[in-house]
Design a protein around this motif. Sequence first.
Motif, PDB file in Angstrom:
ATOM      1  N   ALA A   1     -22.349 -28.312   7.166  1.00  0.00           N
ATOM      2  CA  ALA A   1     -20.955 -28.196   7.120  1.00  0.00           C
ATOM      3  C   ALA A   1     -19.854 -27.523   8.327  1.00  0.00           C
ATOM      4  CB  ALA A   1     -20.644 -27.255   5.746  1.00  0.00           C
ATOM      5  N   VAL A   2     -20.587 -26.487   8.675  1.00  0.00           N
ATOM      6  CA  VAL A   2     -19.744 -25.601   9.759  1.00  0.00           C
ATOM      7  C   VAL A   2     -19.936 -26.724  11.271  1.00  0.00           C
ATOM      8  CG1 VAL A   2     -20.296 -23.846  11.655  1.00  0.00           C
ATOM      9  CG2 VAL A   2     -20.374 -23.347   9.317  1.00  0.00           C
ATOM     10  N   ALA A   3     -20.917 -27.465  11.348  1.00  0.00           N
ATOM     11  CA  ALA A   3     -21.009 -28.350  12.505  1.00  0.00           C
ATOM     12  C   ALA A   3     -20.055 -29.403  12.371  1.00  0.00           C
ATOM     13  CB  ALA A   3     -22.270 -28.788  12.529  1.00  0.00           C
ATOM     14  N   ASP A   4     -20.014 -29.746  11.266  1.00  0.00           N
ATOM     15  CA  ASP A   4     -18.735 -30.924  10.994  1.00  0.00           C
ATOM     16  C   ASP A   4     -17.400 -30.450  11.215  1.00  0.00           C
ATOM     17  OD1 ASP A   4     -20.820 -32.849  10.627  1.00  0.00           O
ATOM     18  OD2 ASP A   4     -20.367 -32.760   8.246  1.00  0.00           O
ATOM     19  N   LYS A   5     -17.311 -29.169  10.509  1.00  0.00           N
ATOM     20  CA  LYS A   5     -15.634 -28.869  10.604  1.00  0.00           C
ATOM     21  C   LYS A   5     -15.221 -28.308  12.118  1.00  0.00           C
ATOM     22  CE  LYS A   5     -12.768 -25.418   8.169  1.00  0.00           C
ATOM     23  NZ  LYS A   5     -12.463 -24.713   6.936  1.00  0.00           N
ATOM     24  N   TYR A   6     -16.216 -27.913  12.784  1.00  0.00           N
ATOM     25  CA  TYR A   6     -15.933 -27.116  14.172  1.00  0.00           C
ATOM     26  C   TYR A   6     -16.174 -27.860  15.438  1.00  0.00           C
ATOM     27  CZ  TYR A   6     -14.410 -23.415  10.969  1.00  0.00           C
ATOM     28  OH  TYR A   6     -13.770 -22.630  10.239  1.00  0.00           O
ATOM     29  N   GLY A   7     -17.124 -28.759  14.888  1.00  0.00           N
ATOM     30  CA  GLY A   7     -17.536 -29.833  16.135  1.00  0.00           C
ATOM     31  C   GLY A   7     -18.594 -29.312  17.062  1.00  0.00           C
ATOM     32  N   VAL A   8     -19.549 -28.572  16.516  1.00  0.00           N
ATOM     33  CA  VAL A   8     -20.800 -27.851  17.128  1.00  0.00           C
ATOM     34  C   VAL A   8     -21.931 -28.426  16.588  1.00  0.00           C
ATOM     35  CG1 VAL A   8     -19.759 -25.677  17.795  1.00  0.00           C
ATOM     36  CG2 VAL A   8     -20.587 -25.643  15.811  1.00  0.00           C
ATOM     37  N   LYS A   9     -22.942 -28.156  17.125  1.00  0.00           N
ATOM     38  CA  LYS A   9     -24.542 -28.755  16.667  1.00  0.00           C
ATOM     39  C   LYS A   9     -24.972 -27.883  15.763  1.00  0.00           C
ATOM     40  CE  LYS A   9     -25.709 -30.624  21.299  1.00  0.00           C
ATOM     41  NZ  LYS A   9     -26.534 -30.153  22.499  1.00  0.00           N
ATOM     42  N   VAL A  10     -25.844 -28.630  14.728  1.00  0.00           N
ATOM     43  CA  VAL A  10     -26.391 -28.083  13.618  1.00  0.00           C
ATOM     44  C   VAL A  10     -27.682 -27.575  14.377  1.00  0.00           C
ATOM     45  CG1 VAL A  10     -27.982 -28.641  11.702  1.00  0.00           C
ATOM     46  CG2 VAL A  10     -25.786 -29.862  12.135  1.00  0.00           C
ATOM     47  N   GLY A  11     -27.876 -26.246  13.737  1.00  0.00           N
ATOM     48  CA  GLY A  11     -29.088 -25.498  14.140  1.00  0.00           C
ATOM     49  C   GLY A  11     -28.670 -24.522  15.303  1.00  0.00           C
ATOM     50  N   MET A  12     -27.683 -24.502  15.787  1.00  0.00           N
ATOM     51  CA  MET A  12     -27.308 -23.534  17.094  1.00  0.00           C
ATOM     52  C   MET A  12     -27.034 -22.211  16.296  1.00  0.00           C
ATOM     53  SD  MET A  12     -23.742 -24.229  18.633  1.00  0.00           S
ATOM     54  CE  MET A  12     -22.969 -23.177  20.185  1.00  0.00           C
ATOM     55  N   LYS A  13     -27.452 -20.952  17.145  1.00  0.00           N
ATOM     56  CA  LYS A  13     -27.326 -19.726  16.562  1.00  0.00           C
ATOM     57  C   LYS A  13     -25.728 -19.621  16.335  1.00  0.00           C
ATOM     58  CE  LYS A  13     -31.174 -17.535  16.829  1.00  0.00           C
ATOM     59  NZ  LYS A  13     -31.769 -16.725  18.097  1.00  0.00           N
ATOM     60  N   LEU A  14     -25.681 -18.744  15.106  1.00  0.00           N
ATOM     61  CA  LEU A  14     -24.191 -18.760  14.444  1.00  0.00           C
ATOM     62  C   LEU A  14     -23.941 -17.247  14.210  1.00  0.00           C
ATOM     63  CD1 LEU A  14     -21.630 -19.714  13.088  1.00  0.00           C
ATOM     64  CD2 LEU A  14     -22.963 -19.635  10.982  1.00  0.00           C
ATOM     65  N   LEU A  15     -23.014 -16.562  14.664  1.00  0.00           N
ATOM     66  CA  LEU A  15     -22.617 -15.107  14.504  1.00  0.00           C
ATOM     67  C   LEU A  15     -21.240 -15.479  13.701  1.00  0.00           C
ATOM     68  CD1 LEU A  15     -21.988 -12.321  16.859  1.00  0.00           C
ATOM     69  CD2 LEU A  15     -20.466 -12.765  15.102  1.00  0.00           C
ATOM     70  N   THR A  16     -21.152 -14.720  12.329  1.00  0.00           N
ATOM     71  CA  THR A  16     -19.891 -14.679  11.537  1.00  0.00           C
ATOM     72  C   THR A  16     -19.318 -13.127  11.386  1.00  0.00           C
ATOM     73  OG1 THR A  16     -21.119 -15.110   9.444  1.00  0.00           O
ATOM     74  CG2 THR A  16     -20.524 -16.885  10.443  1.00  0.00           C
ATOM     75  N   TYR A  17     -18.421 -13.046  11.313  1.00  0.00           N
ATOM     76  CA  TYR A  17     -17.807 -11.898  10.981  1.00  0.00           C
ATOM     77  C   TYR A  17     -16.511 -11.764  10.233  1.00  0.00           C
ATOM     78  CZ  TYR A  17     -18.020  -6.778  11.467  1.00  0.00           C
ATOM     79  OH  TYR A  17     -18.020  -5.136  11.226  1.00  0.00           O
ATOM     80  N   ASP A  18     -16.107 -11.030   9.434  1.00  0.00           N
ATOM     81  CA  ASP A  18     -14.645 -10.846   8.874  1.00  0.00           C
ATOM     82  C   ASP A  18     -14.213  -9.520   9.424  1.00  0.00           C
ATOM     83  OD1 ASP A  18     -15.072 -13.052   7.368  1.00  0.00           O
ATOM     84  OD2 ASP A  18     -15.345 -11.990   5.564  1.00  0.00           O
ATOM     85  N   PHE A  19     -13.231  -9.584  10.244  1.00  0.00           N
ATOM     86  CA  PHE A  19     -12.396  -8.546  10.911  1.00  0.00           C
ATOM     87  C   PHE A  19     -11.286  -8.054  10.013  1.00  0.00           C
ATOM     88  CE2 PHE A  19     -14.235 -10.206  14.943  1.00  0.00           C
ATOM     89  CZ  PHE A  19     -14.849  -9.087  15.201  1.00  0.00           C
ATOM     90  N   VAL A  20     -11.171  -6.743   9.762  1.00  0.00           N
ATOM     91  CA  VAL A  20     -10.078  -6.348   8.907  1.00  0.00           C
ATOM     92  C   VAL A  20      -9.283  -5.375   9.739  1.00  0.00           C
ATOM     93  CG1 VAL A  20      -9.779  -5.005   6.751  1.00  0.00           C
ATOM     94  CG2 VAL A  20     -11.728  -6.634   6.844  1.00  0.00           C
ATOM     95  N   LEU A  21      -7.815  -5.522   9.928  1.00  0.00           N
ATOM     96  CA  LEU A  21      -7.063  -4.814  10.511  1.00  0.00           C
ATOM     97  C   LEU A  21      -6.191  -3.849   9.718  1.00  0.00           C
ATOM     98  CD1 LEU A  21      -5.419  -7.192  13.158  1.00  0.00           C
ATOM     99  CD2 LEU A  21      -7.742  -5.945  13.045  1.00  0.00           C
ATOM    100  N   ALA A  22      -6.078  -2.606  10.060  1.00  0.00           N
ATOM    101  CA  ALA A  22      -5.307  -1.622   9.595  1.00  0.00           C
ATOM    102  C   ALA A  22      -3.689  -1.862   9.903  1.00  0.00           C
ATOM    103  CB  ALA A  22      -5.770  -0.348   9.820  1.00  0.00           C
ATOM    104  N   SER A  23      -2.856  -1.738   9.112  1.00  0.00           N
ATOM    105  CA  SER A  23      -1.630  -1.756   9.404  1.00  0.00           C
ATOM    106  C   SER A  23      -1.054  -0.721  10.316  1.00  0.00           C
ATOM    107  CB  SER A  23      -0.533  -1.871   8.464  1.00  0.00           C
ATOM    108  OG  SER A  23      -0.498  -0.518   7.719  1.00  0.00           O
ATOM    109  N   ASP A  24       0.097  -0.708  11.265  1.00  0.00           N
ATOM    110  CA  ASP A  24       0.301   0.683  11.882  1.00  0.00           C
ATOM    111  C   ASP A  24       0.650   1.786  10.938  1.00  0.00           C
ATOM    112  OD1 ASP A  24       0.385  -0.721  14.562  1.00  0.00           O
ATOM    113  OD2 ASP A  24       2.394  -1.470  14.369  1.00  0.00           O
ATOM    114  N   GLU A  25       1.242   1.389   9.789  1.00  0.00           N
ATOM    115  CA  GLU A  25       1.469   2.429   9.051  1.00  0.00           C
ATOM    116  C   GLU A  25       0.283   3.198   8.474  1.00  0.00           C
ATOM    117  OE1 GLU A  25       2.997  -0.623   8.644  1.00  0.00           O
ATOM    118  OE2 GLU A  25       4.952   0.034   9.526  1.00  0.00           O
ATOM    119  N   GLN A  26      -0.710   2.590   8.052  1.00  0.00           N
ATOM    120  CA  GLN A  26      -1.988   3.166   7.367  1.00  0.00           C
ATOM    121  C   GLN A  26      -2.671   3.785   8.527  1.00  0.00           C
ATOM    122  OE1 GLN A  26      -3.717  -0.842   6.628  1.00  0.00           O
ATOM    123  NE2 GLN A  26      -3.661  -0.032   4.221  1.00  0.00           N
TER     124      GLN A  26
END
Lengths: 335, 335
Positions: free
Chosen positions: B284-309
């Motif tokens: 699924a990832v390979a198809d969507k992003y045009g990279v090879k199946v089986g390649m090492k993968l790093l996924t991460y969800d960054f969460v930004l605080a607002s300036d006010e917070q």
Amino acid sequence: MPQTNGNAPGRCAPIPKTIPPMKDLTTENITENVIALNNLCSDPRTRYLFERLVHHLHDFARETQLTSEEWMSGINFLTAVGQISDDLRAEMILLSDTMGLSLLMDAIAHPRVPKATEGTVLGPFHTHDAPVTDNGYVLHDDPGAEQLFVLCNIKDTEEQPLENVQCDVWEGDSHGFYDVQKGADRQGPDGRAVLRSNSEGVFYFTAVVPVPYPIPDDGPVGGMLKLLNRHPNRPGHIHFMLETPGYDKLVTALYPRGDPYETSDPVFGVKESLIVDLSLVDEAVADKYGVKVGMKLLTYDFVLASDEQAAELRKDRRKEAAAKLDVDISTLHLD
Amino acid sequence: MPQTNGNAPGRCAPIPKTIPPMKDLTTENITENVIALNNLCSDPRTRYLFERLVHHLHDFARETQLTSEEWMSGINFLTAVGQISDDLRAEMILLSDTMGLSLLMDAIAHPRVPKATEGTVLGPFHTHDAPVTDNGYVLHDDPGAEQLFVLCNIKDTEEQPLENVQCDVWEGDSHGFYDVQKGADRQGPDGRAVLRSNSEGVFYFTAVVPVPYPIPDDGPVGGMLKLLNRHPNRPGHIHFMLETPGYDKLVTALYPRGDPYETSDPVFGVKESLIVDLSLVDEAVADKYGVKVGMKLLTYDFVLASDEQAAELRKDRRKEAAAKLDVDISTLHLD
């Protein structure tokens, strides 16, 4: 659980020994963790120096809630202080001087032995190329200057004259410039000499009446003084470094009384006992030393502490410091 | 009695205003006198920074009974750190990093807003010449390397995706070298890029699997680490700097789990929340992003605080610091 030596891939050296594991460092636990890592060091004195250094550095950041911009200013400032420094410009020493650290360090290293002459800051203008010469030397090639005959005794604390003491003396010219401030135009040493006290413990030379001068304020330290609204002007003075085996090396300076900057020295070097009243050469002095009657005269009796006296006092001070901090006295480098 | 503006002979500027008189400075009274002189400064924040700085610098010297030789070593060390620094070598930042100051300063500047991604040290290898490019960019020209597909989300603390965030990413090559370490041989940026998150708050690029590497240890900071018996090896990681108007700028890094130096990072940058488990690219990832199946993968969800917070939390922390020290809150630079 302490981490042991892991596999060290690629260019990495193996981990030297068991070290404390560190993750999730916060404003509160970072200090103890940095200290734990530094404590891999095998020398107790070095460990203690770094423990105190990290403690104070981190407390400074926490107490001021230091911002990134302020941190970056500090990084850039210290880098610039290093970069402007060379063999003839000691900007980092100037920074230490203007923050009072040099005077403090000197007062720690050379605690005042009763009767002995007080030390003061070395300053950034001492060099190692002064001519080794005889008493009577004329320090400056400075035709317009008001000359000053300097006539000094050196004694121990029992008032016995000290012969053959190496007397390194240096001074700015009548415009307040040291030779090293001429930069590439400096032809060689001027305004400095290395003399020796004679069999009566006397040394003498012809200087110029010292004038106040600004410390070099065209660099980062000058910028800092401007930021602080501080003036850069040192009261006029002559430097002395007196050294002989068995005696505590004395680095000091003498300040003619009445200088407008006497009580606001940017490097904190003035002490009451080092302020001198100038007089005039009389016939007896003129005859004995071959100088002119009526010339300005500076006389001073230097008193050197013995190595034992200084070491004993340093030991006492270190014991006091260790007791105050509740630390092992050996970390205070006891001699 | 305060001294007023005296006559300023020769090259000396007049004394700016009434200043406290100082003479006979000792190990005990030097600190208050230096602070009194620095307090000529008109800016309260600067006065406070220098007051704390002088306090800690002097306490350090007193508590260690610092010797002249140690002081001179420190002067020479800091000078050398400045002198080796240039546009491509930030040795003073490296010193700050290895003393834990950078991490501490970062933790103060960016207190952890609940749910937001933690920051960590910037390090000395960020540059401003990375190519501004599209998602899918291949970071390295590094033929032998094991490639890693990096696929990240950026959200706010309400889990809403953030579009058009500037994503500055940089990384060493498969031998643990950053491009800037090539010195004069550096042809241009390599291993770095500036991307933007798309309309789904996603950004992605191809990196190499990060490897541990020694921080530059051929200079004065390397010498210090050797003295302390510390190793110079950072666990492998990829740097991220995420920036968009209205949100607290996030400087951080991600560390693949299991690195031998994970718990002994010489710059104290590792946090549990920033350690990631790599997986493999599926179809699924390979198809969507045009990279090879089986390649090492790093996924991460960054969460930004607002300036006010972030500002609110900094304000709270400064109030706490002011209360602890019993100082005027305005000296803590309240936003």
